[in-house]
Design a protein around this motif. Sequence first.
Motif, short mmCIF file in Angstrom:
data_model
loop_
_atom_site.label_atom_id
_atom_site.label_comp_id
_atom_site.label_asym_id
_atom_site.label_seq_id
_atom_site.Cartn_x
_atom_site.Cartn_y
_atom_site.Cartn_z
N PRO A 198 0.79 -1.24 0.00
CA PRO A 198 0.00 0.00 0.00
C PRO A 198 0.82 1.29 0.00
O PRO A 198 0.24 2.37 -0.09
N ALA A 199 2.15 1.18 0.10
CA ALA A 199 2.98 2.39 0.15
C ALA A 199 3.78 2.55 -1.13
O ALA A 199 4.88 3.10 -1.14
N THR A 200 3.23 2.08 -2.24
CA THR A 200 3.91 2.21 -3.53
C THR A 200 3.24 3.28 -4.37
O THR A 200 2.03 3.44 -4.36
N ARG A 201 4.06 4.03 -5.08
CA ARG A 201 3.58 5.03 -6.03
C ARG A 201 2.43 5.85 -5.45
O ARG A 201 2.53 6.40 -4.38
N GLY A 202 1.30 5.89 -6.17
CA GLY A 202 0.21 6.75 -5.73
C GLY A 202 -0.78 6.09 -4.80
O GLY A 202 -1.74 6.72 -4.35
N ILE A 203 -0.57 4.81 -4.47
CA ILE A 203 -1.54 4.11 -3.64
C ILE A 203 -1.64 4.74 -2.27
O ILE A 203 -2.73 4.95 -1.72
N ALA A 204 -0.49 5.08 -1.70
CA ALA A 204 -0.50 5.66 -0.36
C ALA A 204 -1.28 6.97 -0.31
O ALA A 204 -1.87 7.32 0.71
N ASP A 205 -1.31 7.69 -1.43
CA ASP A 205 -2.02 8.96 -1.46
C ASP A 205 -3.53 8.78 -1.41
O ASP A 205 -4.24 9.65 -0.89
N VAL A 206 -4.02 7.68 -1.96
CA VAL A 206 -5.48 7.49 -1.99
C VAL A 206 -5.97 6.70 -0.77
O VAL A 206 -7.16 6.69 -0.49
N VAL A 207 -5.06 6.03 -0.06
CA VAL A 207 -5.46 5.33 1.16
C VAL A 207 -5.32 6.31 2.33
O VAL A 207 -4.37 6.27 3.10
N SER A 208 -6.26 7.22 2.41
CA SER A 208 -6.24 8.22 3.47
C SER A 208 -6.66 7.58 4.79
O SER A 208 -7.17 6.46 4.83
N GLU A 209 -6.45 8.31 5.88
CA GLU A 209 -6.82 7.79 7.19
C GLU A 209 -8.32 7.51 7.26
O GLU A 209 -8.74 6.46 7.77
N SER A 210 -9.13 8.40 6.72
CA SER A 210 -10.57 8.21 6.78
C SER A 210 -11.00 7.03 5.91
O SER A 210 -11.87 6.24 6.31
N ARG A 211 -10.39 6.90 4.73
CA ARG A 211 -10.73 5.77 3.86
C ARG A 211 -10.31 4.46 4.50
O ARG A 211 -11.03 3.47 4.46
N LEU A 212 -9.12 4.46 5.11
CA LEU A 212 -8.64 3.24 5.77
C LEU A 212 -9.56 2.86 6.92
O LEU A 212 -9.87 1.67 7.11
N LYS A 213 -10.02 3.84 7.67
CA LYS A 213 -10.93 3.56 8.78
C LYS A 213 -12.21 2.91 8.28
O LYS A 213 -12.73 1.96 8.89
N THR A 214 -12.72 3.38 7.14
CA THR A 214 -13.92 2.79 6.56
C THR A 214 -13.67 1.35 6.12
O THR A 214 -14.50 0.46 6.30
N MET A 215 -12.49 1.11 5.54
CA MET A 215 -12.12 -0.24 5.11
C MET A 215 -12.02 -1.19 6.30
O MET A 215 -12.45 -2.34 6.23
N VAL A 216 -11.47 -0.69 7.38
CA VAL A 216 -11.37 -1.51 8.60
C VAL A 216 -12.76 -1.89 9.09
O VAL A 216 -13.01 -3.04 9.47
N GLY A 217 -13.68 -0.94 9.03
CA GLY A 217 -15.05 -1.22 9.43
C GLY A 217 -15.72 -2.26 8.56
O GLY A 217 -16.61 -3.00 9.01
N ALA A 218 -15.27 -2.35 7.30
CA ALA A 218 -15.84 -3.33 6.37
C ALA A 218 -15.20 -4.70 6.49
O ALA A 218 -15.68 -5.66 5.90
N GLY A 219 -14.10 -4.78 7.27
CA GLY A 219 -13.48 -6.08 7.47
C GLY A 219 -12.06 -6.22 7.01
O GLY A 219 -11.52 -7.34 6.95
N LEU A 220 -11.38 -5.11 6.67
CA LEU A 220 -9.98 -5.20 6.27
C LEU A 220 -9.16 -5.82 7.40
O LEU A 220 -9.25 -5.40 8.54
N PHE A 221 -8.36 -6.82 7.06
CA PHE A 221 -7.57 -7.54 8.05
C PHE A 221 -6.21 -6.91 8.27
O PHE A 221 -5.72 -6.81 9.40
N GLY A 222 -5.55 -6.49 7.18
CA GLY A 222 -4.19 -6.02 7.36
C GLY A 222 -3.63 -5.29 6.17
O GLY A 222 -4.29 -5.05 5.15
N LEU A 223 -2.34 -4.93 6.32
CA LEU A 223 -1.59 -4.20 5.30
C LEU A 223 -0.28 -4.94 5.03
O LEU A 223 0.41 -5.34 5.98
N GLU A 224 0.06 -5.09 3.77
CA GLU A 224 1.32 -5.72 3.39
C GLU A 224 2.41 -4.63 3.40
O GLU A 224 2.72 -4.04 2.37
N LEU A 225 2.97 -4.39 4.56
CA LEU A 225 3.92 -3.29 4.72
C LEU A 225 5.37 -3.71 4.51
O LEU A 225 6.22 -2.86 4.25
N GLU A 226 5.65 -5.00 4.63
CA GLU A 226 7.00 -5.48 4.35
C GLU A 226 7.03 -5.99 2.91
O GLU A 226 6.69 -7.13 2.61
#
Length: 289
Positions: A198-226
């Motif tokens: 999620p931290a490549t190119r423009g992806i990080a720009d569109v995964v805002s804190e508010s959007r991420l919070k909404t995704m978590v509420g929908a069932g997002l499990f995790g982030l591939e940060l490594e």
Amino acid sequence: MAVVRQFQGPIDLHAHSSVSDGTETPAELVRAAAGAGLGTVALTDHDSTAGWAAASTAARAARITLIPGMEFSTRVQYASVHLLAYLFDPADSALLAEVTRVRAARLSRAEQMVARIGMDYDLSWDDVLAQTTPGATVGRPHIADALVARGHALNRSAAFADILHWKAGYFQPHYAPDPLHAIELVRAAGGVPVIAHPATRGIADVVSESRLKTMVGAGLFGLELEHRENNPEPTARLYELATRFGLYVTGSSDYHGTGKPNRFGENTTAPEVLDRIIAEGHGSAPVYG
């Protein structure tokens, strides 16, 4: 009931076979994973589960654990966001319908891009098909391979940096659902969703804190940060958000055989995170070799 791991060893949860844009068959990929010393590998071809059966057979023979998965194409405006989905039901009707729509859009997009490129370079659709296997999810990597075969690029990376770069004028997007809808579909199919690199190119720009919070509420499990393609600054920010929202962090190679320099085991996932994925995934089961 507690999850008991069958075998110990490094855990790599992101790999592609020739069913999508890798260069090895599902069975070859599994054998390569075992040969690299992995204890667990996930097969995550783009928008396809066609390699699961062959990979499962190979995993049992190679005595390695296989996590059946997929990399689901999603989009936020013009930014591509890939969603890794693990242990879902591949026959779930709603998920299958959306994946089928994405695959059709990817194919149409590829054909249109090749037609554009073919106006300026000696390249045909048959050249692209020659770089695929039957039933594969055809995409830009196959166009890149065709460009290399025709002598228009040195390798895949060079093709993406030049002819297939959006600035060259041949690129066009394809249909993909919003990641929020994709997360809902994966969870409804019994799967476990993780946002890939999620931290490549423009992806990080569109995964805002508010959007991420909404995704978590929908069932997002995790982030591939490594992941080797994640950039340091947004990765650090996403680590903070993962802690705040209770998201799990995964690490993976994103292996493509000779299609990318990524090597098995260069980034791995903690055993306790895999345990959690297995505990939450109920659409399909791990294959224990």
